[in-house]
Design a protein around this motif. Structure first.
Motif, short mmCIF file in Angstrom:
data_model
loop_
_atom_site.label_atom_id
_atom_site.label_comp_id
_atom_site.label_asym_id
_atom_site.label_seq_id
_atom_site.Cartn_x
_atom_site.Cartn_y
_atom_site.Cartn_z
N GLU A 1 0.84 -1.20 0.00
CA GLU A 1 0.00 0.00 0.00
C GLU A 1 0.87 1.25 0.00
OE1 GLU A 1 -3.53 2.10 2.68
OE2 GLU A 1 -2.82 0.09 3.18
N PHE A 2 0.51 2.25 -0.83
CA PHE A 2 1.34 3.44 -1.04
C PHE A 2 0.41 4.63 -1.21
CE2 PHE A 2 5.14 5.01 -3.87
CZ PHE A 2 5.43 5.99 -2.93
N GLN A 3 0.37 5.54 -0.22
CA GLN A 3 -0.57 6.66 -0.21
C GLN A 3 0.20 7.96 0.00
OE1 GLN A 3 -3.89 6.29 -0.58
NE2 GLN A 3 -4.15 4.09 -0.32
N VAL A 4 -0.35 9.06 -0.53
CA VAL A 4 0.32 10.36 -0.38
C VAL A 4 -0.72 11.47 -0.33
CG1 VAL A 4 0.65 10.58 -2.88
CG2 VAL A 4 2.10 11.88 -1.34
N THR A 5 -0.42 12.52 0.47
CA THR A 5 -1.34 13.65 0.60
C THR A 5 -0.56 14.91 0.91
OG1 THR A 5 -3.40 14.39 1.66
CG2 THR A 5 -1.76 13.39 3.09
N THR A 6 -1.27 16.04 0.94
CA THR A 6 -0.69 17.33 1.31
C THR A 6 -1.44 17.87 2.52
OG1 THR A 6 -0.06 17.82 -0.98
CG2 THR A 6 -0.18 19.68 0.54
N LEU A 7 -0.69 18.33 3.53
CA LEU A 7 -1.27 18.91 4.74
C LEU A 7 -0.67 20.30 4.94
CD1 LEU A 7 -0.91 15.75 7.00
CD2 LEU A 7 -2.97 16.50 5.82
N ASN A 8 -1.42 21.20 5.55
CA ASN A 8 -0.93 22.57 5.69
C ASN A 8 -0.72 23.00 7.13
OD1 ASN A 8 -3.55 22.87 6.58
ND2 ASN A 8 -4.27 23.88 4.72
N ASP A 9 -0.59 22.01 8.01
CA ASP A 9 -0.45 22.35 9.42
C ASP A 9 0.36 21.25 10.11
OD1 ASP A 9 -1.94 21.90 12.34
OD2 ASP A 9 -1.59 24.00 11.82
N PHE A 10 1.36 21.62 10.93
CA PHE A 10 2.21 20.62 11.57
C PHE A 10 1.42 19.75 12.54
CE2 PHE A 10 5.27 19.30 14.91
CZ PHE A 10 6.11 18.53 14.11
N SER A 11 0.41 20.32 13.19
CA SER A 11 -0.40 19.51 14.12
C SER A 11 -1.18 18.44 13.36
CB SER A 11 -1.36 20.41 14.92
OG SER A 11 -2.30 21.02 14.05
N MET A 12 -1.60 18.75 12.12
CA MET A 12 -2.28 17.75 11.30
C MET A 12 -1.31 16.64 10.90
SD MET A 12 -4.68 20.10 8.81
CE MET A 12 -5.44 18.68 8.02
N VAL A 13 -0.06 17.02 10.63
CA VAL A 13 0.97 16.03 10.30
C VAL A 13 1.14 15.07 11.47
CG1 VAL A 13 3.45 15.71 9.90
CG2 VAL A 13 2.20 17.51 8.68
N CYS A 14 1.28 15.63 12.68
CA CYS A 14 1.44 14.78 13.88
C CYS A 14 0.23 13.88 14.07
CB CYS A 14 1.64 15.66 15.12
SG CYS A 14 3.17 16.60 15.10
N GLY A 15 -0.96 14.44 13.83
CA GLY A 15 -2.18 13.65 14.00
C GLY A 15 -2.25 12.50 13.02
N GLU A 16 -1.85 12.74 11.77
CA GLU A 16 -1.90 11.67 10.76
C GLU A 16 -0.87 10.59 11.07
OE1 GLU A 16 -3.61 10.12 7.09
OE2 GLU A 16 -4.19 11.20 8.91
N ILE A 17 0.32 10.99 11.53
CA ILE A 17 1.35 10.00 11.90
C ILE A 17 0.86 9.16 13.07
CG2 ILE A 17 3.67 9.72 12.84
CD1 ILE A 17 4.49 12.22 11.26
N ARG A 18 0.21 9.80 14.04
CA ARG A 18 -0.34 9.03 15.18
C ARG A 18 -1.43 8.08 14.71
NH1 ARG A 18 0.36 13.96 18.59
NH2 ARG A 18 1.77 13.41 20.28
N ASN A 19 -2.30 8.56 13.83
CA ASN A 19 -3.38 7.70 13.33
C ASN A 19 -2.83 6.50 12.58
OD1 ASN A 19 -5.66 9.00 14.32
ND2 ASN A 19 -5.79 10.41 12.60
N LEU A 20 -1.71 6.68 11.87
CA LEU A 20 -1.10 5.58 11.12
C LEU A 20 -0.31 4.66 12.04
CD1 LEU A 20 0.17 7.63 8.04
CD2 LEU A 20 -1.66 5.92 8.03
#
Length: 849
Positions: free
Chosen positions: A149-168
């Motif tokens: 599986e290989f997914q990619v996206t764009t985020l505009n906020d560091f807190s969203m980045v942290c949230g997505e890493i935690r969710n993964l």
């Protein structure tokens, strides 16, 4: 140690280690992987293995530790689990044929994000994340090296980045830019991530395509570069990078998922007691992974939700066919992991047999779905690729009794290769020839106990005991002398032995060659196998949801475009399953267009949190496409769920319970929309009473006036219930209680209106606190309630500024001025008074009171 004193072998080690300074280097030496210097010292402590030294008599002996090569994986797992990297240096030539130092090279670097082999298999994904940055935008790509599986996206906020890493639940992040110190501290100290760095992207047109932005392409390219650097081989199982948006799914941050126990119980960290545990009736590892993914990413696309609902309904309507389907799914192996093993060149004969068995079940699965005859299933049926040519290849080529070893023969089925069959005839007939020679020589020599044996050192030989040596024929020649016997050979036996050994060696080599050819052929089917895996996983998850819906009496929810929630006799599915349906009290939830906020009051332990979680779980189940635990459910499509439930310090980042409360509340009220769902439980309790109450009221007003999200707000601040007089979209509800003869029973039932009192001291009594303590608490409560009546705690006037002259915080520990009546009562000399005098004194004291 100077260069002159280092042996050529150790110099080779140092040269290789120089390229992998951040990894433990496992250096293959014969039957062991050896570690040296600091690697040896640290690994010996972590792995609890012996620390020895090389050149013990030298002035500076080299620390050394080693693990057997055949059991190395379990030690690698321990190092990876603790967040380390491991580089594997293998011998690249036969030591017997090497001139000088055996050539060695690193063949793979294993990291927390790139684990593909483990002694502890699990159906959970292991995502490796890559980050890059352009201005204020972050590119985020992630990959599971096992499933491709290989997914990619764009985020505009560091807190969203942290949230997505935690969710993964990622454990390693590949960085493509220079990380600021503050962000690095968040990743390393707070999130416990292993950080790896890559400077240049790999431009892979086939995998990156042209649908990605420049930032996304660069991020995904750097992730690919890192994967190829560590795995050092072509990875044909990787899927094309797919762009996704966070808003494509029901948004929930990591704290929300944890507080709702979606994939694991937050208290125990185990599957039991989670929503995943409740829903998991899957029969395959692929289905288990997909179900977990669906739970973590519910849909917001009504069309896709209804497609899943329709298939679940068909499965529920066809019980017997579904039963046959589950039986067929039990024979399905993890095709996604097999595809990765093919890609990594690690698949063995046993794996191919499992793959063949799996492909053998696909026609049955397809036939069952066709037999149901509902057009709703056509999409699933079309995706079930039977791969008949691959199934024929495996079943005709691989022997049913084949082992996992590919170098010792007996893996290719008889009849598959003519030359191999000839070698086997020699081996089979040779055994008969040896039996004939044994019988002939026994009769000719008169040695009744004469027999032919075999070992690797002496080959085939006649075994003759010392007492029979006088009868040994002249054409026998001695091969070995033992204490009580001797071993002999003959020219005839040697000739047959030569033919058999040649056939055995050539047979094994030919089998290896044939197997490698088969493995290469199977590699051509990787993409089709991955598509088949997804199709089977989808069938598995949908039958699982149908089974749970039937056994747990779930019903199909309806969706509409209004902002209205109607849940009739809803239940929290996990709590109900743990408690038993007979003990669980269902609750209905009704919030029409004019009701955005429910303010929930009532005692602890009465069910406020369960009631709130129940709504969130029903929403999540509905947007997964599942049926829900309610007699009737009509819902809008929500875009996000935000929660603040439970109290916990974030000790690692130095944040108190109250700070975590406020951060989560801030995240919710800033991000929420009118299509969101907010659950706040006891917000404001982490600070002084008036502070907490003021914040709670302000947050309620802000949500009411500006956010407009559907909100459940549970509180112990009864004074807040006055807000229903000024906030038109707020209603009071409470948990019903039954109080009789001083005993309180929690009915766990939601009723309209505010609660009339709290029952904290009653809960403390249930917990078993000392009676004396409880009596004192009751007295303090009576006094505080008396004081509170004189102070207006809540300003519920519409659009009016709260007075700056806030009453001083009540103290629980102020000195108490004793009442004159109490003093007089204490001074009564009861033992020297007549009963009449006592009665008159009490009457006087009562009058004074």
């Amino acid at each position: 140690m100077t260069v002159e004193k280092i042996s050529p072998g150790m110099q080779q080690y140092l040269d290789i280690k120089k390229d992998y300074p951040d990894a433990f280097l496992l250096f293959r030496m014969g039957d062991f992987y050896e570690l040296f210097y600091e690697d040896a010292v640290t690994a010996a402590q972590i792995l609890e293995i012996s620390l020895t030294s090389r050149n013990k008599n030298a002035e500076n002996p080299i620390p050394m530790a080693g693990v057997p090569y055949h059991s190395a994986q379990q030690y690698i797992d321990v190092l990876i689990e603790q967040g380390y990297k491991v580089a594997i240096a293998e011998q690249m030539e036969d030591p017997k044929e090497a001139k000088g130092v055996v050539k060695r090279e690193v063949v793979q670097v294993i990291t927390p994000g790139t684990v593909v082999d483990s002694t502890k298999p699990d159906s959970e994904n292991n995502f490796l994340v890559a980050l890059d940055r352009s201005g204020n935008d972050f590119g985020l790509a992630y990959m599971d090296l096992v499933t491709g599986e290989f997914q990619v996206t764009t985020l505009n906020d560091f807190s969203m980045v942290c949230g997505e890493i935690r969710n993964l639940r990622a454990r390693e992040v590949v960085l493509g830019y220079e990380l600021p110190e503050q962000e690095e501290r968040v990743f390393v100290s707070q999130m416990n991530l292993l950080l790896s760095h890559v400077e240049t992207a790999l431009d892979d047109v086939q995998l990156l395509g042209d649908q990605l932005s420049e930032l996304e392409k660069k991020t995904a390219g750097k992730l690919l570069r890192y994967v190829h650097q560590t795995q050092m081989r072509e990875l044909s199982h990787l899927k094309k990078a797919h762009h996704y948006e966070i808003c494509d799914f029901l948004q929930m941050d990591f704290a929300t998922k944890a507080s709702l126990d979606l994939t694991e119980n937050a208290r125990t960290g185990k599957k039991h007691g989670s929503l995943y545990w409740y829903l998991d009736e899957t029969k395959t590892a692929m289905g288990g992974r997909l179900l977990r993914s669906w739970i973590q990413k519910p849909l917001v696309d009504l069309k896709r939700i209804r497609e899943r609902q329709d298939i679940i309904q068909v499965f529920m309507d066809h019980f017997f066919e579904r039963s046959d389907l589950t039986d067929s799914l039990k024979g399905v192996y993890d095709i996604e992991r097999l595809a990765s093993r093919i890609s990594f060149g690690k698949i063995n004969p046993k794996d191919l047999l499992w793959l063949g068995d799996t492909l053998g079940h696909v026609p049955t699965i397809k036939s069952i779905l066709l037999g149901i005859g509902d057009p709703v299933l056509d999409v699933l049926i079309a995706r079930l690729d039977e791969l008949p040519e691959l199934h024929r290849l495996i079943t005709s080529a691989i022997a049913p009794e084949a082992s996992a070893v590919i170098t010792e023969g007996n893996i290719i089925r008889t009849g598959f290769d003519e030359q191999l069959d000839q070698y086997r005839v020699v081996l089979r007939d040779g055994t008969g020839w040896i039996a004939e020679i044994e019988a002939k020589e026994r009769e000719a020599s008169g040695i009744t106990g004469l027999k032919i044996d075999y070992n690797k050192k002496d080959g085939y030989y006649f075994h003759v005991t010392n007492s029979q040596l006088s009868h040994v024929p002249a054409h026998f020649f001695r091969k070995a002398t033992l204490k009580n016997s001797e071993r002999f050979g003959t020219e005839e036996l040697a000739r047959i032995e030569g033919d058999m050994l040649e056939a055995r060696e050539k047979s094994a080599n030919l089998e290896y060659t044939i197997f490698m050819r088969i493995r290469e052929e199977v590699g051509k089917y990787i993409q089709r196998l991955q598509q088949l895996a997804q199709a089977i996983a989808t069938v598995d998850v949908l039958q699982s949801l149908a089974s749970v819906a039937e056994s747990q009496q779930l019903n199909r929810p309806l969706f509409h475009e209004e902002r209205r929630i109607t849940i009739d006799k809803g239940r929290h599915p996990v709590v109900e399953k743990v408690m038993g349906a007979q003990s669980y009290i269902p609750n209905s939830i009704f919030m029409d267009e004019e009701r955005d906020i429910q303010l929930i009051t009532g005692p602890n332990m009465s069910g406020k949190s369960t009631y709130m979680r129940q709504l969130a779980i029903i929403v999540i189940l509905a947007q997964i496409g599942s049926y829900v635990p309610a007699q009737r459910a009509e819902l809008p499509i929500f875009d996000a769920i935000y929660t603040r439930i439970g109290a916990a310090d974030d000790l690692v980042s130095g944040q108190s319970t109250f700070m975590v409360e406020m951060m989560e509340a801030n995240h919710a009220i800033r991000k929420a929309t009118p299509q969101s769902l907010i659950l706040f439980d006891e917000l404001g309790r982490g600070t002084a009473t008036y502070d907490g109450m003021a914040l709670a009221q302000s947050i309620i007003e802000y949500i009411h006036d500006r956010t407009g999200a559907k909100t459940l707000f549970a509180t112990h601040y009864h004074e807040l219930t006055a807000l229903s007089e000024t906030l038109s979209h707020l209603e009071n509800v409470h948990i019903a209680t039954l109080e009789r003869d001083g005993q309180v029973t929690f009915l766990h039932k939601i009723e309209p209106g505010p609660a009339d009192k709290s029952y904290g001291i009653h809960v403390a009594k249930i917990a078993g606190l000392p009676e004396e303590l409880l009596e004192r608490a009751d007295a303090i409560l009576t006094k505080l309630e008396g004081q509170a009546q004189q102070v207006p705690l809540v300003d519920a006037t519409p659009k009016k500024e709260v007075s700056s002259q806030v009453a001083e915080q009540m103290s629980l520990f102020e000195e108490e001025t004793e009442n004159a009546v109490i003093t007089e009562l204490k001074n009564l000399d009861l033992y020297n008074m007549t009963p009449m005098e006592v009665m008159m004194a009490v009457a006087e004291l009562k009058k004074k009171l």
